[in-house]
Write a protein that holds these residues in place. Structure first.
Motif, mmCIF file in Angstrom:
data_model
loop_
_atom_site.group_PDB
_atom_site.id
_atom_site.type_symbol
_atom_site.label_atom_id
_atom_site.label_comp_id
_atom_site.label_asym_id
_atom_site.label_seq_id
_atom_site.Cartn_x
_atom_site.Cartn_y
_atom_site.Cartn_z
ATOM 1 N N LEU A 126 1.138 -0.941 0.141
ATOM 2 C CA LEU A 126 -0.053 0.234 -0.278
ATOM 3 C C LEU A 126 0.581 1.771 0.024
ATOM 4 O O LEU A 126 0.823 2.383 -0.485
ATOM 5 C CB LEU A 126 -0.691 0.274 0.617
ATOM 6 C CG LEU A 126 -1.822 -0.912 1.238
ATOM 7 C CD1 LEU A 126 -3.256 -1.374 2.258
ATOM 8 C CD2 LEU A 126 -3.199 -0.471 -0.204
ATOM 9 N N PHE A 180 0.542 3.907 -2.504
ATOM 10 C CA PHE A 180 -0.010 5.480 -2.559
ATOM 11 C C PHE A 180 0.891 6.565 -3.019
ATOM 12 O O PHE A 180 0.758 7.692 -3.903
ATOM 13 C CB PHE A 180 -0.420 5.922 -1.410
ATOM 14 C CG PHE A 180 -1.770 5.064 -1.008
ATOM 15 C CD1 PHE A 180 -3.012 5.259 -1.841
ATOM 16 C CD2 PHE A 180 -1.832 4.155 -0.566
ATOM 17 C CE1 PHE A 180 -4.125 5.148 -1.374
ATOM 18 C CE2 PHE A 180 -3.722 3.866 0.312
ATOM 19 C CZ PHE A 180 -4.418 4.641 -1.168
ATOM 20 N N VAL A 237 0.883 4.467 5.082
ATOM 21 C CA VAL A 237 0.106 4.069 3.984
ATOM 22 C C VAL A 237 -0.487 5.599 4.339
ATOM 23 O O VAL A 237 -1.521 5.860 3.670
ATOM 24 C CB VAL A 237 -0.176 2.540 4.409
ATOM 25 C CG1 VAL A 237 -2.008 2.933 3.682
ATOM 26 C CG2 VAL A 237 0.414 1.550 3.990
ATOM 27 N N TYR A 238 -0.686 5.930 5.448
ATOM 28 C CA TYR A 238 -2.283 6.649 6.325
ATOM 29 C C TYR A 238 -1.611 8.361 5.480
ATOM 30 O O TYR A 238 -2.104 8.733 5.058
ATOM 31 C CB TYR A 238 -2.580 6.654 7.894
ATOM 32 C CG TYR A 238 -2.875 8.569 8.098
ATOM 33 C CD1 TYR A 238 -4.146 8.314 7.865
ATOM 34 C CD2 TYR A 238 -2.647 9.394 8.530
ATOM 35 C CE1 TYR A 238 -4.666 9.326 7.676
ATOM 36 C CE2 TYR A 238 -3.113 10.045 8.975
ATOM 37 C CZ TYR A 238 -4.281 10.234 8.699
ATOM 38 O OH TYR A 238 -5.063 11.478 9.088
ATOM 39 N N TYR A 268 -1.648 7.802 1.571
ATOM 40 C CA TYR A 268 -2.931 7.968 1.054
ATOM 41 C C TYR A 268 -3.552 9.721 1.472
ATOM 42 O O TYR A 268 -4.576 9.877 0.409
ATOM 43 C CB TYR A 268 -4.403 6.407 2.439
ATOM 44 C CG TYR A 268 -5.638 7.448 1.473
ATOM 45 C CD1 TYR A 268 -6.098 6.640 1.124
ATOM 46 C CD2 TYR A 268 -6.265 7.868 2.906
ATOM 47 C CE1 TYR A 268 -7.844 6.910 0.753
ATOM 48 C CE2 TYR A 268 -7.185 8.165 2.440
ATOM 49 C CZ TYR A 268 -8.295 7.532 1.881
ATOM 50 O OH TYR A 268 -9.716 7.545 1.162
ATOM 51 N N THR A 301 -5.216 11.917 -1.815
ATOM 52 C CA THR A 301 -6.255 11.946 -1.868
ATOM 53 C C THR A 301 -6.229 13.898 -1.656
ATOM 54 O O THR A 301 -7.741 14.060 -2.607
ATOM 55 C CB THR A 301 -7.185 11.752 -0.951
ATOM 56 O OG1 THR A 301 -6.603 11.750 0.302
ATOM 57 C CG2 THR A 301 -7.841 10.265 -0.656
#
Length: 108
Positions: A13, A17, A91-92, A95, A99
């Motif tokens: 991930l 991302f 990952v957070y 992400y 976005t």
């Protein structure tokens, strides 16, 4: 048997991302930074969390170097666990950046 592959999810991930961020940067060249810095509060938090995760990552590298000269029992397991946790944090972060840097009409 399939449980061994679950530890691969955070690194994959992170790769996905970070690639989305690069594609967003290439696709929305001039608007990329504008979209990123239009939400200053969120961007400041993301940069702070990113900096802390990089400090922890650097600490794992130092732990690895120390382990080369003075082997410490269980050090490899601690390093692996820290790197996996850092991947989850990345990952957070990636992400959220992915976005934020895409125009409103498009979703990831």
């Amino acid at each position: 048997m399939y449980m061994k592959w679950i530890i691969m999810i955070p690194p994959l991930l992170t790769l996905y991302f970070s690639a989305r961020i690069l594609l967003n940067n290439l696709r929305y060249d001039e608007a990329f930074l504008g979209m990123l810095f239009s939400k200053m509060d969120e961007t400041a938090i993301l940069i702070s969390v990113f900096a802390v995760s990089m400090i922890l990552f650097s600490a794992t590298r130092v732990m690895d170097l120390i382990d080369l000269f003075w082997p410490i029992p269980g050090n490899d397991e601690i390093i692996a666990a820290l790197i996996w946790l850092i991947d989850i944090v990345l990952v957070y972060i990636f992400y959220r950046v992915a976005t934020v840097t895409v125009p409103g009409e498009k979703n990831i």
